[in-house]
Design an enzyme around this catalytic site. Structure first.
Site, PDB file in Angstrom:
ATOM      1  N   SER A   1       0.841  -1.198   0.000  1.00 55.89           N
ATOM      2  CA  SER A   1       0.000   0.000   0.000  1.00 55.89           C
ATOM      3  C   SER A   1       0.879   1.252   0.000  1.00 55.89           C
ATOM      4  O   SER A   1       1.941   1.276  -0.613  1.00 55.89           O
ATOM      5  CB  SER A   1      -0.973  -0.032   1.177  1.00 55.89           C
TER       6      SER A   1
ATOM      7  N   ASP B   1       3.445  12.442   8.642  1.00 55.33           N
ATOM      8  CA  ASP B   1       2.070  12.761   9.037  1.00 55.33           C
ATOM      9  C   ASP B   1       1.544  11.846  10.129  1.00 55.33           C
ATOM     10  O   ASP B   1       0.346  11.762  10.356  1.00 55.33           O
ATOM     11  CB  ASP B   1       1.148  12.674   7.815  1.00 55.33           C
TER      12      ASP B   1
ATOM     13  N   HIS C   1       3.051   7.947   7.378  1.00 55.18           N
ATOM     14  CA  HIS C   1       4.017   7.713   6.316  1.00 55.18           C
ATOM     15  C   HIS C   1       5.410   8.169   6.740  1.00 55.18           C
ATOM     16  O   HIS C   1       5.552   8.978   7.658  1.00 55.18           O
ATOM     17  CB  HIS C   1       3.549   8.418   5.040  1.00 55.18           C
TER      18      HIS C   1
END
Length: 255
Positions: free
Chosen positions: A14, A186, A189
């Protein structure tokens, strides 16, 4: 396909995979270290969970392909581990289904070739304070570090059962005392510092694995690595310098 044909290392997962070339990410580190030795192939899909991944296994990794990857690094779990939303929508996948999905992925990849090596990355830790700040996200705190831990441990246990190499990202990131401050862009990530940790863990597994042939960059042949009169001229003005193995990051920090 352009030639010559090199070994392929496929990164499948992902957003941790899709963004692995951002912010001096771990994908870009691997690409640099394996320049002229292996092609790093990015198959990252931001927002995906394991449920969606199993639906495309045959498309991304066809069993009848002429050439199969030498290494596949797989990451799913962070999105699966989100707490369920009252609407029933979203990325959450129940733990047992997640385990079975990862089992399907592992089984499929193992069937590709006897020479295809596999590494699973577990769900990493997250910094909840950075994710949410002073407000709720759409009224729900769906991503928690504790849930990531549970899914990480489930992935690691499955890998032990299936004899698949695995990296405990949840624990690896937290080895730094300041991990909350330096590892995330954040809260989820990875920054360059976070990616360095991931890259070092991957390279450690590759170094310690008893794979034959070895997939360590130092053990792999360099494409067109022979000395050439067209190389840069050396200090003596009479010889040339072979620079075919030089990289931007260098190799010392990754040993």
């Amino acid at each position: 396909m352009v030639g010559p044909v090199r070994p392929q290392f496929v990164l499948f997962g992902s957003s941790i995979v899709q963004f692995s070339y951002s912010h001096l990410g771990w994908g870009s580190i691997l690409s640099d270290l394996y320049a002229r030795k292996a092609d790093i192939v990015l198959r990252g899909y931001s927002g995906w969970n394991s449920r969606r991944a199993v639906k495309v296994l045959d498309e991304i990794f066809p069993k009848n392909a002429t050439e199969q990857p030498s290494l596949i690094i797989v990451y799913f779990g962070g999105n699966d581990s989100l707490l369920p939303h009252p609407s029933g929508l979203g990325q959450h996948v129940p733990l047992q289904e997640y385990i079975e999905n990862m089992r399907k992925i592992g089984t499929h990849l193992k069937s590709l070739s006897n020479m295809t090596r596999i590494i699973f990355l577990s769900a990493p830790s997250v910094n909840e304070a950075q994710i949410y700040g002073d407000s709720e996200l759409v009224g729900q705190r769906l991503r928690t570090n504790e849930s990531c831990r549970i899914y990480s441990e489930a992935c690691l246990e499955l890998c032990r059962e299936m004899n698949i190499k695995a990296i405990d990202l949840w624990s690896a990131l937290q080895k730094r005392d300041d991990w909350r401050d330096v590892c995330f862009t954040d809260g989820i990530h990875l920054t360059a510092e976070g990616s360095k940790i991931v890259a070092k863990e991957i390279l450690k597994v590759i170094k310690e694995a008893d794979w034959e042939p070895s997939l360590q960059s130092s053990s792999m042949p360099t494409e067109y690595g022979e000395d050439s009169p067209y190389d840069p001229i050396g200090p003596d003005g009479n010889t040339t310098i072979n620079i075919s193995n030089r990289t931007f990051y260098g190799t010392v920090q990754w040993k």
